[in-house]
Every structure is written in structure tokens, then in C-alpha cells.
Design a protein around this motif. Sequence first.
Motif, PDB file in Angstrom:
ATOM      1  N   ALA A   1       0.835  -1.203   0.000  1.00 30.88           N
ATOM      2  CA  ALA A   1       0.000   0.000   0.000  1.00 30.88           C
ATOM      3  C   ALA A   1       0.872   1.255   0.000  1.00 30.88           C
ATOM      4  O   ALA A   1       0.469   2.294   0.534  1.00 30.88           O
ATOM      5  CB  ALA A   1      -0.945  -0.013   1.203  1.00 30.88           C
ATOM      6  N   VAL A   2       2.060   1.143  -0.565  1.00 29.70           N
ATOM      7  CA  VAL A   2       2.956   2.292  -0.678  1.00 29.70           C
ATOM      8  C   VAL A   2       3.229   2.550  -2.159  1.00 29.70           C
ATOM      9  O   VAL A   2       3.024   1.664  -2.989  1.00 29.70           O
ATOM     10  CB  VAL A   2       4.303   2.040   0.053  1.00 29.70           C
ATOM     11  CG1 VAL A   2       4.097   1.995   1.558  1.00 29.70           C
ATOM     12  CG2 VAL A   2       4.946   0.746  -0.431  1.00 29.70           C
ATOM     13  N   ASP A   3       3.671   3.757  -2.482  1.00 26.63           N
ATOM     14  CA  ASP A   3       4.015   4.009  -3.881  1.00 26.63           C
ATOM     15  C   ASP A   3       5.441   3.524  -4.150  1.00 26.63           C
ATOM     16  O   ASP A   3       6.140   3.070  -3.246  1.00 26.63           O
ATOM     17  CB  ASP A   3       3.808   5.493  -4.255  1.00 26.63           C
ATOM     18  CG  ASP A   3       4.754   6.417  -3.496  1.00 26.63           C
ATOM     19  OD1 ASP A   3       5.867   5.997  -3.158  1.00 26.63           O
ATOM     20  OD2 ASP A   3       4.360   7.578  -3.241  1.00 26.63           O
ATOM     21  N   ALA A   4       5.843   3.611  -5.409  1.00 25.98           N
ATOM     22  CA  ALA A   4       7.113   3.001  -5.815  1.00 25.98           C
ATOM     23  C   ALA A   4       8.310   3.593  -5.063  1.00 25.98           C
ATOM     24  O   ALA A   4       9.222   2.861  -4.659  1.00 25.98           O
ATOM     25  CB  ALA A   4       7.306   3.158  -7.324  1.00 25.98           C
ATOM     26  N   ASP A   5       8.266   4.912  -4.834  1.00 24.14           N
ATOM     27  CA  ASP A   5       9.350   5.575  -4.109  1.00 24.14           C
ATOM     28  C   ASP A   5       9.468   5.061  -2.681  1.00 24.14           C
ATOM     29  O   ASP A   5      10.549   4.759  -2.187  1.00 24.14           O
ATOM     30  CB  ASP A   5       9.101   7.091  -4.053  1.00 24.14           C
ATOM     31  CG  ASP A   5       9.858   7.807  -5.157  1.00 24.14           C
ATOM     32  OD1 ASP A   5      10.544   7.101  -5.931  1.00 24.14           O
ATOM     33  OD2 ASP A   5       9.743   9.050  -5.240  1.00 24.14           O
ATOM     34  N   GLU A   6       8.307   5.012  -2.047  1.00 27.21           N
ATOM     35  CA  GLU A   6       8.282   4.562  -0.649  1.00 27.21           C
ATOM     36  C   GLU A   6       8.715   3.103  -0.545  1.00 27.21           C
ATOM     37  O   GLU A   6       9.415   2.716   0.386  1.00 27.21           O
ATOM     38  CB  GLU A   6       6.872   4.738  -0.076  1.00 27.21           C
ATOM     39  CG  GLU A   6       6.473   6.192   0.083  1.00 27.21           C
ATOM     40  CD  GLU A   6       4.989   6.386   0.333  1.00 27.21           C
ATOM     41  OE1 GLU A   6       4.627   7.360   0.987  1.00 27.21           O
ATOM     42  OE2 GLU A   6       4.176   5.546  -0.139  1.00 27.21           O
ATOM     43  N   ARG A   7       8.297   2.307  -1.508  1.00 29.18           N
ATOM     44  CA  ARG A   7       8.680   0.899  -1.507  1.00 29.18           C
ATOM     45  C   ARG A   7      10.204   0.769  -1.533  1.00 29.18           C
ATOM     46  O   ARG A   7      10.795   0.020  -0.770  1.00 29.18           O
ATOM     47  CB  ARG A   7       8.079   0.195  -2.730  1.00 29.18           C
ATOM     48  CG  ARG A   7       8.323  -1.301  -2.751  1.00 29.18           C
ATOM     49  CD  ARG A   7       7.835  -1.929  -4.045  1.00 29.18           C
ATOM     50  NE  ARG A   7       6.379  -2.059  -4.105  1.00 29.18           N
ATOM     51  CZ  ARG A   7       5.725  -2.564  -5.164  1.00 29.18           C
ATOM     52  NH1 ARG A   7       6.393  -2.953  -6.229  1.00 29.18           N
ATOM     53  NH2 ARG A   7       4.428  -2.651  -5.150  1.00 29.18           N
ATOM     54  N   ARG A   8      10.812   1.574  -2.391  1.00 29.82           N
ATOM     55  CA  ARG A   8      12.274   1.546  -2.499  1.00 29.82           C
ATOM     56  C   ARG A   8      12.928   1.962  -1.174  1.00 29.82           C
ATOM     57  O   ARG A   8      13.861   1.327  -0.700  1.00 29.82           O
ATOM     58  CB  ARG A   8      12.717   2.478  -3.636  1.00 29.82           C
ATOM     59  CG  ARG A   8      13.988   2.051  -4.314  1.00 29.82           C
ATOM     60  CD  ARG A   8      14.239   2.759  -5.646  1.00 29.82           C
ATOM     61  NE  ARG A   8      13.545   4.023  -5.810  1.00 29.82           N
ATOM     62  CZ  ARG A   8      12.581   4.243  -6.699  1.00 29.82           C
ATOM     63  NH1 ARG A   8      12.194   3.280  -7.507  1.00 29.82           N
ATOM     64  NH2 ARG A   8      11.997   5.418  -6.802  1.00 29.82           N
ATOM     65  N   GLN A   9      12.389   3.041  -0.600  1.00 32.56           N
ATOM     66  CA  GLN A   9      12.947   3.524   0.676  1.00 32.56           C
ATOM     67  C   GLN A   9      12.849   2.461   1.771  1.00 32.56           C
ATOM     68  O   GLN A   9      13.803   2.222   2.506  1.00 32.56           O
ATOM     69  CB  GLN A   9      12.174   4.763   1.152  1.00 32.56           C
ATOM     70  CG  GLN A   9      12.536   6.040   0.429  1.00 32.56           C
ATOM     71  CD  GLN A   9      11.610   7.181   0.854  1.00 32.56           C
ATOM     72  OE1 GLN A   9      11.172   7.245   1.996  1.00 32.56           O
ATOM     73  NE2 GLN A   9      11.298   8.070  -0.073  1.00 32.56           N
ATOM     74  N   VAL A  10      11.670   1.848   1.845  1.00 31.09           N
ATOM     75  CA  VAL A  10      11.482   0.840   2.896  1.00 31.09           C
ATOM     76  C   VAL A  10      12.449  -0.319   2.675  1.00 31.09           C
ATOM     77  O   VAL A  10      13.125  -0.769   3.602  1.00 31.09           O
ATOM     78  CB  VAL A  10      10.028   0.327   2.914  1.00 31.09           C
ATOM     79  CG1 VAL A  10       9.894  -0.872   3.839  1.00 31.09           C
ATOM     80  CG2 VAL A  10       9.076   1.430   3.357  1.00 31.09           C
ATOM     81  N   GLU A  11      12.544  -0.782   1.439  1.00 32.28           N
ATOM     82  CA  GLU A  11      13.368  -1.963   1.193  1.00 32.28           C
ATOM     83  C   GLU A  11      14.845  -1.672   1.405  1.00 32.28           C
ATOM     84  O   GLU A  11      15.607  -2.551   1.828  1.00 32.28           O
ATOM     85  CB  GLU A  11      13.060  -2.526  -0.201  1.00 32.28           C
ATOM     86  CG  GLU A  11      11.691  -3.191  -0.180  1.00 32.28           C
ATOM     87  CD  GLU A  11      11.175  -3.699  -1.511  1.00 32.28           C
ATOM     88  OE1 GLU A  11      11.913  -3.594  -2.518  1.00 32.28           O
ATOM     89  OE2 GLU A  11      10.031  -4.196  -1.544  1.00 32.28           O
ATOM     90  N   GLU A  12      15.233  -0.426   1.150  1.00 29.91           N
ATOM     91  CA  GLU A  12      16.603  -0.032   1.448  1.00 29.91           C
ATOM     92  C   GLU A  12      16.819  -0.056   2.962  1.00 29.91           C
ATOM     93  O   GLU A  12      17.819  -0.557   3.463  1.00 29.91           O
ATOM     94  CB  GLU A  12      16.839   1.383   0.906  1.00 29.91           C
ATOM     95  CG  GLU A  12      18.234   1.642   0.398  1.00 29.91           C
ATOM     96  CD  GLU A  12      18.308   3.039  -0.195  1.00 29.91           C
ATOM     97  OE1 GLU A  12      17.810   3.199  -1.325  1.00 29.91           O
ATOM     98  OE2 GLU A  12      18.810   3.939   0.486  1.00 29.91           O
ATOM     99  N   HIS A  13      15.829   0.499   3.652  1.00 32.43           N
ATOM    100  CA  HIS A  13      15.898   0.540   5.119  1.00 32.43           C
ATOM    101  C   HIS A  13      16.003  -0.866   5.709  1.00 32.43           C
ATOM    102  O   HIS A  13      16.749  -1.103   6.661  1.00 32.43           O
ATOM    103  CB  HIS A  13      14.646   1.244   5.642  1.00 32.43           C
ATOM    104  CG  HIS A  13      14.554   1.339   7.133  1.00 32.43           C
ATOM    105  ND1 HIS A  13      15.492   2.011   7.881  1.00 32.43           N
ATOM    106  CD2 HIS A  13      13.647   0.839   8.014  1.00 32.43           C
ATOM    107  CE1 HIS A  13      15.156   1.925   9.166  1.00 32.43           C
ATOM    108  NE2 HIS A  13      14.046   1.218   9.267  1.00 32.43           N
ATOM    109  N   LEU A  14      15.306  -1.804   5.095  1.00 34.27           N
ATOM    110  CA  LEU A  14      15.292  -3.169   5.638  1.00 34.27           C
ATOM    111  C   LEU A  14      16.662  -3.834   5.529  1.00 34.27           C
ATOM    112  O   LEU A  14      16.996  -4.710   6.322  1.00 34.27           O
ATOM    113  CB  LEU A  14      14.242  -4.026   4.917  1.00 34.27           C
ATOM    114  CG  LEU A  14      12.786  -3.615   5.116  1.00 34.27           C
ATOM    115  CD1 LEU A  14      11.851  -4.597   4.429  1.00 34.27           C
ATOM    116  CD2 LEU A  14      12.437  -3.487   6.586  1.00 34.27           C
TER     117      LEU A  14
END
Lengths: 246, 204
Positions: free
Chosen positions: A16-29
Amino acid sequence: MSTEVHTLIGAWALDAVDADERRQVEEHLTECASCAQEAGELREAVWRLSDVTLAEPPAALRERVLAEVRRTRQEAPLVSEPEAAPKPARRVPRLRLPRLRLAVGAAALAAVAAFAGVFATWAVLRPEESPTADRMTAVLEAPDAEVAYQEADGGGRVTVVASESLDEAVVVVSDLAAVDDDRSYQVWLVDEAGQESAGVMDAGDSSATMWIDGLGDTDLIGVTEEPAGGSAAPTLPMVADVALPA
Amino acid sequence: MFDTGAGPGPRREPRLTAVPDAGAATPEALLHRTALGEDAAFAALYDLMAPRVYGLCVRVLRDPAQAEEVAQEVLVEVWRTATRFDEHRGSAGAWITTIAHRRAVDRVRSAQAAGDRERRAAASSTETEYDSVVEAATSRLEHRQVRRCLKTLTELQRQAVTLAYYGGHTYRQVATLLEAAVPTVKTRIRDGLAKLRDCLEVAR
């Protein structure tokens, strides 16, 4: 910033996130182990939401998918470098593993100690009443002894010292994931044509050392978890599959 | 230490075939064998997982024709990338379902971006979302578990989670639909999922 990203983990798990946020989260993980753990747990809960939407697909879909699969090449597995930063052991049933080829003779013994962390195990075996102890020593000190090892799935390590000239090997299984008393680890010799059991560890044991006589054309030595007492054929996936030096 | 009494057994047993017991037919085992290029294992995996993949696509996309198309892409991707599956990072079910949900949601979003999708989702009330989910449930045990666990969530948590998952909405869209603040929805989603996780774990 990272706390901001962190609060998105739930939305991320639901896509439920947009593409930018998805990238940020996955980087954070990749940088935050506890976040990755939480994310993994939420994913395991989220997919169960599809329990209530099961629907029989049209019969024609099966044929189309299987036909497309027949002409589709699979991606190469990601190979992790042995020297890379420690990661949890990856288990893809392919012969990809860090392999050491070490020099000879007495060095092999030191190598086993160093790489398998099993010197204690070895010491326990030294008493002369063990008839195989001399054979093990012979393998470890053989001029052509070579060492290969692999981090096992779930922890621990399987180390093999093999001598082609003797046609013998020593397998050191150390600190595999704990198993209950009704389960045994079993060691297999695998070659082109199939596999045979090389021995079954005592139920509940996660460390052992064994001597193997008659390597033949063995390509790899595998370890599986089986019901106590072992199985006639290995239960896949293997916990470890150590390829022998060619 | 070892049971050496077994002695050298007959060599030349069949090449590493999985033991035909229940454990061998787990999605994880089938996925591993799929990674080795075994067509039969993939076919078995298809039979196990296709209803889940297709059903989820239908639920998110609504249009059966599109759902079938996306399900085909998903299942071929499972075959193609089975080599990258890492069971230390999650179950095969989660891995496959995640691919399916992402693809379905991506399809929804690209359609939205192209402006050729009616905003009928906005028109559908949140009650309908949940009711149709419940309606789809049969007597299967898993259905009951998920339904029961969804009921442990607060109203807002449950609405936010189901709108996002089954509706394919972003959390910002969910906030608009629920007329709630964006940070609130973000928090409710995360708390709701944590509750769902705890409930499902207990239920197992």
C-alpha cells in the motif's frame, strides 16, 4: 527519516505504498535487522489474507502456464561470495558453495580445526579404542587431502576432508540446528547416478564426526534431517551439500 | 556417534528424488525442486498455489480476464525466479502470494495512472469490502482463522488493512476513503497487522 520510513513497514507489507516509498522501505530493511524481522513477520501474516479469496482458475490457464514455462529459462541463482560479510546461510539446492582447497598433510588437520571449529570433536575421537581413529588420521594426513566445507542451513557447518588416493574421507558435522529426539541427521554420498546413506547420526545429535571408506565417484556429501534412525531416501531439501573437489 | 551398523547399502538408488510423504509436498519442497528445473514439481506447485494466485488477482482486479492474464504472469515468474527463493526470508506461500499481490496492485495502479479506470472503488463502501470478503469464506478452517483474526482488529484497523489488501489501495487512498488522517491510517495498518500476526500464530 529512518523512523519515518519505519512507520511505513505495515503499509509496505500490504503493498500500500508508492514506488518511491517501496524503495525507501526496502533499502531501510537491508540496514535494520529488527525492521527486516518485523517486515518478514508481517508478510507472513499478510499472505494469509488470501486464504479467503481462493478461486478455481480456468482450466485453460494451467496448460498456458505450463506451456510458457517449458520455453522459459530460469534465472541464475544469486551466488554469495565466500568472503562476503556474514549473511544467513542461503539454501538453494545447487552446488554453489565456498570451497577451500588446502595443502596437504598435517596442514589438513589444522585446517579442519580452523575451518570447522571442531578440534574438540576431533580430540574426543582420539582415544585409540576407536578403530576408525587411525583411519581418520590417515585421511587427514594424506598428501592429497583436500578440505571442503559448507555452512549448513539453519546454522552449523559440514566439513569434508577427502583423499582421492585413499578413496576415503572424514566428515565433520558441527553444531547443526538442534533437533528433537525423534529426528536424526543423515549423511549421504551423492553421485551422478544416485545416492547412498553414509550413516545416520544418533537421534537428537547435531554434531558428529565420521569416516567414510569408498568415496568412488561421489560428487557431493549431503546431510538431511530425517526421522530418528534415518530414511531409505533423503528428505529434501538437504541441510548441507558439500561438493568434493573435482 | 554414528550408526555404522548400516553398512554399505546397495548403491544406485534413484537420483535425489524427494521422499513421497506429506512433508515432501510442501510448497517449500516443491519450490526447491522447481528451482532445479523439475517440470513435474512446478506442475504440482501450480496445483497447490494457482487457486490462491488467481483468486487474489480476481479479488484485487475484479475483472476475470485481467486476473487470468496477471495470474499467468505471476506463475511464470514463480518458475523463472524460483532459483532466488530463500526460505530463511519467509515461507513459499508468502513469497508466491507477495508476487501475485504486487503484480495485481501494479496493474491496478498503472491503470489508474493511465486514467482509464473508474473510481468505482471510492464509491464502494468499506462495509461492502469486508462483507464480500466474509461472503467468500467457506467452511475451510483457514477461512475461519483469518475471519476470526480480522475480528480482533479495531474497526479502523480492519477497514484500513482490508481496503489496502483486497482493494489494492495505497495508505493515502485508504485515508481518503476513510476520511482519516494519513499518519493515523499508517499506524492503524501497522498495529492491525501486528495483531493479525499474533492471532494467526496462536491459531496455528
